[in-house]
Scaffold this active site. Structure first.
Site, PDB file in Angstrom:
ATOM      1  N   THR A 178       1.214  -1.119  -0.216  1.00  0.00           N
ATOM      2  CA  THR A 178      -0.276  -0.468  -0.195  1.00  0.00           C
ATOM      3  C   THR A 178       0.711   1.406  -0.273  1.00  0.00           C
ATOM      4  OG1 THR A 178      -1.597  -0.889   0.792  1.00  0.00           O
ATOM      5  CG2 THR A 178      -1.181   1.433   1.422  1.00  0.00           C
ATOM      6  N   CYS A 179       2.118   1.514   0.327  1.00  0.00           N
ATOM      7  CA  CYS A 179       2.513   1.999   0.862  1.00  0.00           C
ATOM      8  C   CYS A 179       3.649   2.625  -0.812  1.00  0.00           C
ATOM      9  CB  CYS A 179       3.659   2.205   1.350  1.00  0.00           C
ATOM     10  SG  CYS A 179       3.596   1.625   3.760  1.00  0.00           S
ATOM     11  N   SER A 180       3.835   1.374  -1.414  1.00  0.00           N
ATOM     12  CA  SER A 180       4.575   1.882  -2.515  1.00  0.00           C
ATOM     13  C   SER A 180       3.410   2.218  -3.532  1.00  0.00           C
ATOM     14  CB  SER A 180       5.149   0.676  -2.711  1.00  0.00           C
ATOM     15  OG  SER A 180       6.256   0.536  -2.139  1.00  0.00           O
TER      16      SER A 180
END
Length: 166
Positions: free
Chosen positions: A55-57
């Site tokens: 999700t971060c990337s």
């Protein structure tokens, strides 16, 4: 200690990986006093569980990259991405994301997640201590907006939510 809107951001040190030498910064990890680098600036800070996580990337970082100009147009001086990862990991992640790290586009790392009342212990997936996902708007060292995600969610810490707070 939980951070609330209206509080001063906790003082401490942020570490940034510098890829190109510039006045006052050498190549490699450089440390900066939070009180110094927030003085007189409006900063959008977003915290995430860790570099290279899905999700971060795929969503969190891209939301800020894609909206960087809109944030600047609304008076944001800097956008910081903070994580529990060490500075070398954050530097490598920034390079894989096609971003040069520097004072203008994030890469700062500190345990600010503790102040966002968001410390997760070791979990069944073996990820160890992680930050809760959040965003905050800091103006001259004072928290003006704070959006803390519920565990496993990505609904209120994106750049669109930050833009609405400006």
């Amino acid at each position: 200690m939980a951070i609330k809107v209206g509080d001063r951001i906790p003082d401490g040190t942020l570490t940034e990986m510098i890829d190109a030498e510039r006045p006052g910064c050498t190549i490699g990890p450089n440390s900066f006093a939070v009180s110094d680098i927030t003085k007189g600036k409006k900063i959008a800070i977003f915290g995430l569980p860790g570099a290279f996580t899905p999700t971060c990337s795929a969503r969190h970082v891209p939301s800020y990259v894609q909206n960087f100009d809109k944030l600047r147009a609304k008076g944001v001086d800097e956008v910081w991405c903070v994580s529990v990862n060490d500075t070398f990991v954050m530097g490598a992640w920034a390079r894989t994301r096609g971003r040069r790290q520097g004072a203008d586009d994030g890469g700062r790392q500190r345990d600010l997640h503790e102040g966002a009342r968001a410390r997760h212990g070791p979990d069944a997936r073996g990820m160890g201590v992680r930050s809760q996902r959040y965003s905050m708007l800091v103006d001259n060292g004072v928290v003006k907006a704070l959006n803390v995600e519920q565990p496993g969610k990505f609904e209120v810490s994106d750049a669109d939510t930050m833009l609405k707070a400006l």
